[in-house]
Design a protein around this motif. Structure first.
Motif, PDB file in Angstrom:
ATOM      1  N   ALA A   1       0.840  -1.203   0.000  1.00 14.36           N
ATOM      2  CA  ALA A   1       0.000   0.000   0.000  1.00 14.36           C
ATOM      3  C   ALA A   1       0.877   1.256   0.000  1.00 14.36           C
ATOM      4  O   ALA A   1       0.541   2.249  -0.643  1.00 14.36           O
ATOM      5  N   ALA A   2       2.017   1.200   0.690  1.00 13.52           N
ATOM      6  CA  ALA A   2       2.921   2.350   0.736  1.00 13.52           C
ATOM      7  C   ALA A   2       3.641   2.559  -0.595  1.00 13.52           C
ATOM      8  O   ALA A   2       3.834   3.702  -1.020  1.00 13.52           O
ATOM      9  N   THR A   3       4.043   1.477  -1.263  1.00 12.49           N
ATOM     10  CA  THR A   3       4.763   1.615  -2.525  1.00 12.49           C
ATOM     11  C   THR A   3       3.838   2.008  -3.665  1.00 12.49           C
ATOM     12  O   THR A   3       4.286   2.608  -4.638  1.00 12.49           O
ATOM     13  N   GLY A   4       2.567   1.668  -3.531  1.00 11.64           N
ATOM     14  CA  GLY A   4       1.576   2.066  -4.536  1.00 11.64           C
ATOM     15  C   GLY A   4       1.742   1.339  -5.857  1.00 11.64           C
ATOM     16  O   GLY A   4       2.560   0.439  -6.007  1.00 11.64           O
ATOM     17  N   LEU A   5       0.969   1.770  -6.825  1.00 12.42           N
ATOM     18  CA  LEU A   5       0.999   1.132  -8.138  1.00 12.42           C
ATOM     19  C   LEU A   5       2.254   1.480  -8.922  1.00 12.42           C
ATOM     20  O   LEU A   5       2.605   0.799  -9.880  1.00 12.42           O
ATOM     21  N   SER A   6       2.948   2.549  -8.528  1.00 13.00           N
ATOM     22  CA  SER A   6       4.193   2.902  -9.210  1.00 13.00           C
ATOM     23  C   SER A   6       5.373   2.099  -8.667  1.00 13.00           C
ATOM     24  O   SER A   6       6.458   2.125  -9.247  1.00 13.00           O
ATOM     25  N   GLY A   7       5.165   1.370  -7.582  1.00 18.13           N
ATOM     26  CA  GLY A   7       6.195   0.522  -7.000  1.00 18.13           C
ATOM     27  C   GLY A   7       5.857  -0.933  -7.221  1.00 18.13           C
ATOM     28  O   GLY A   7       4.983  -1.283  -8.018  1.00 18.13           O
ATOM     29  N   ARG A   8       6.551  -1.787  -6.489  1.00 20.88           N
ATOM     30  CA  ARG A   8       6.316  -3.226  -6.607  1.00 20.88           C
ATOM     31  C   ARG A   8       6.613  -3.875  -5.269  1.00 20.88           C
ATOM     32  O   ARG A   8       7.617  -3.551  -4.628  1.00 20.88           O
TER      33      ARG A   8
ATOM     34  N   ALA B   1      -6.092  -4.993   2.297  1.00 20.44           N
ATOM     35  CA  ALA B   1      -5.457  -3.672   2.303  1.00 20.44           C
ATOM     36  C   ALA B   1      -5.716  -2.898   1.016  1.00 20.44           C
ATOM     37  O   ALA B   1      -5.380  -1.727   0.921  1.00 20.44           O
ATOM     38  N   GLY B   2      -6.293  -3.570   0.021  1.00 20.08           N
ATOM     39  CA  GLY B   2      -6.516  -2.920  -1.264  1.00 20.08           C
ATOM     40  C   GLY B   2      -5.210  -2.639  -1.983  1.00 20.08           C
ATOM     41  O   GLY B   2      -5.066  -1.634  -2.664  1.00 20.08           O
ATOM     42  N   ALA B   3      -4.238  -3.557  -1.830  1.00 19.90           N
ATOM     43  CA  ALA B   3      -2.906  -3.358  -2.398  1.00 19.90           C
ATOM     44  C   ALA B   3      -2.521  -4.553  -3.272  1.00 19.90           C
ATOM     45  O   ALA B   3      -2.958  -5.671  -3.031  1.00 19.90           O
ATOM     46  N   LEU B   4      -1.703  -4.289  -4.257  1.00 17.66           N
ATOM     47  CA  LEU B   4      -1.220  -5.331  -5.142  1.00 17.66           C
ATOM     48  C   LEU B   4       0.064  -5.924  -4.572  1.00 17.66           C
ATOM     49  O   LEU B   4       1.088  -5.242  -4.488  1.00 17.66           O
ATOM     50  N   VAL B   5      -0.018  -7.191  -4.160  1.00 20.63           N
ATOM     51  CA  VAL B   5       1.142  -7.916  -3.646  1.00 20.63           C
ATOM     52  C   VAL B   5       1.345  -9.127  -4.546  1.00 20.63           C
ATOM     53  O   VAL B   5       0.465  -9.960  -4.665  1.00 20.63           O
ATOM     54  N   GLU B   6       2.511  -9.206  -5.169  1.00 18.58           N
ATOM     55  CA  GLU B   6       2.830 -10.352  -6.018  1.00 18.58           C
ATOM     56  C   GLU B   6       3.394 -11.469  -5.152  1.00 18.58           C
ATOM     57  O   GLU B   6       3.933 -11.217  -4.077  1.00 18.58           O
ATOM     58  N   PHE B   7       3.279 -12.716  -5.648  1.00 18.64           N
ATOM     59  CA  PHE B   7       3.804 -13.869  -4.913  1.00 18.64           C
ATOM     60  C   PHE B   7       4.587 -14.745  -5.876  1.00 18.64           C
ATOM     61  O   PHE B   7       4.130 -15.027  -6.983  1.00 18.64           O
ATOM     62  N   GLU B   8       5.769 -15.173  -5.452  1.00 18.97           N
ATOM     63  CA  GLU B   8       6.605 -16.092  -6.220  1.00 18.97           C
ATOM     64  C   GLU B   8       6.894 -17.296  -5.340  1.00 18.97           C
ATOM     65  O   GLU B   8       7.306 -17.148  -4.189  1.00 18.97           O
ATOM     66  N   TRP B   9       6.658 -18.474  -5.863  1.00 22.04           N
ATOM     67  CA  TRP B   9       6.869 -19.712  -5.125  1.00 22.04           C
ATOM     68  C   TRP B   9       8.316 -20.161  -5.342  1.00 22.04           C
ATOM     69  O   TRP B   9       8.663 -20.634  -6.427  1.00 22.04           O
TER      70      TRP B   9
ATOM     71  N   PHE C   1      15.701  -4.571  -6.850  1.00 17.15           N
ATOM     72  CA  PHE C   1      14.879  -4.093  -5.745  1.00 17.15           C
ATOM     73  C   PHE C   1      15.605  -3.036  -4.912  1.00 17.15           C
ATOM     74  O   PHE C   1      16.812  -3.092  -4.732  1.00 17.15           O
ATOM     75  N   ASP C   2      14.823  -2.105  -4.389  1.00 18.51           N
ATOM     76  CA  ASP C   2      15.358  -1.063  -3.517  1.00 18.51           C
ATOM     77  C   ASP C   2      15.513  -1.565  -2.084  1.00 18.51           C
ATOM     78  O   ASP C   2      16.423  -1.148  -1.368  1.00 18.51           O
ATOM     79  N   ILE C   3      14.595  -2.440  -1.671  1.00 17.31           N
ATOM     80  CA  ILE C   3      14.601  -2.976  -0.310  1.00 17.31           C
ATOM     81  C   ILE C   3      14.330  -4.475  -0.380  1.00 17.31           C
ATOM     82  O   ILE C   3      13.393  -4.910  -1.045  1.00 17.31           O
ATOM     83  N   ALA C   4      15.164  -5.251   0.309  1.00 15.31           N
ATOM     84  CA  ALA C   4      14.927  -6.686   0.467  1.00 15.31           C
ATOM     85  C   ALA C   4      14.658  -6.930   1.946  1.00 15.31           C
ATOM     86  O   ALA C   4      15.471  -6.569   2.791  1.00 15.31           O
ATOM     87  N   VAL C   5      13.507  -7.520   2.247  1.00 16.24           N
ATOM     88  CA  VAL C   5      13.114  -7.787   3.627  1.00 16.24           C
ATOM     89  C   VAL C   5      13.213  -9.288   3.875  1.00 16.24           C
ATOM     90  O   VAL C   5      12.544 -10.076   3.205  1.00 16.24           O
TER      91      VAL C   5
END
Length: 173
Positions: free
Chosen positions: A36-43, A64-72, A85-89
């Motif tokens: 939600a913080a990164t928005g549609l211009s982020g990932r 949250a109404g946010a786009l979260v991608e998932f990779e298995w 990526f700018d941030i790896a968590v």
């Protein structure tokens, strides 16, 4: 209201963030807050294995109404091109891994970073003294084990950001 995890990660609009693991509901919620913080211009991309983490991440993203991608994929061998990526968590993964796999997870996190990116590790923290002997809902890992894994993986600088309510946050570059 911003969560502590979101504040420690520090994601902003347009940032590209990868989560290595989202093992519990709170972790999926944190990934959705970041999205939600990164928005549609982020990932925001979560990498984990199993149908449960995927379902939790998708549900939290929808709530949250946010786009979260998932990779298995396993967090020790990411099938992604590095430097994107700018941030790896690294989200509560290190306490469940041993020695070389702990370092491999940190190496993958560092590999994912763009040149000015940073790694944020979110990990349970063992309490000192007698409180450390009590059972905890969050598996803990000594701070030295986290910082050693990051340094061995090739991090140039590592610091502890905070230890709040049994959850520790670390930053590495």
């Amino acid at each position: 209201m911003r969560s502590t995890g979101l504040a420690m990660i520090g994601a902003r609009t347009g940032d590209r963030v990868i989560f290595l693991g989202a093992p519990g509901p709170a972790d999926a919620t944190l990934a959705a807050e970041v999205a939600a913080a990164t928005g549609l211009s982020g990932r925001t991309l979560v990498v984990d294995v199993g149908p449960e983490p995927r379902a939790r991440v998708e549900a939290a993203g929808a709530k949250a109404g946010a786009l979260v991608e998932f990779e298995w994929a396993p967090v020790t061998m990411l099938p992604l091109e590095g430097g994107a990526f700018d941030i790896a968590v690294v989200c509560r993964q290190l306490s469940g891994l041993e020695g070389h796999n702990r370092v491999a997870c940190c190496q993958e996190a560092l590999r994912m970073l763009a040149p000015k990116g940073r790694v944020v590790v979110v990990e349970g923290q063992r309490r000192p003294g007698l409180f450390g002997l009590l059972p905890s809902k969050v598996p803990g890992l000594p701070a030295a084990d986290v910082t050693d894994a990051l340094k061995t993986a090739g991090a140039r600088a590592v610091r502890t950001l905070a230890d709040i309510d049994g959850v520790a946050y670390y930053e590495a570059k």
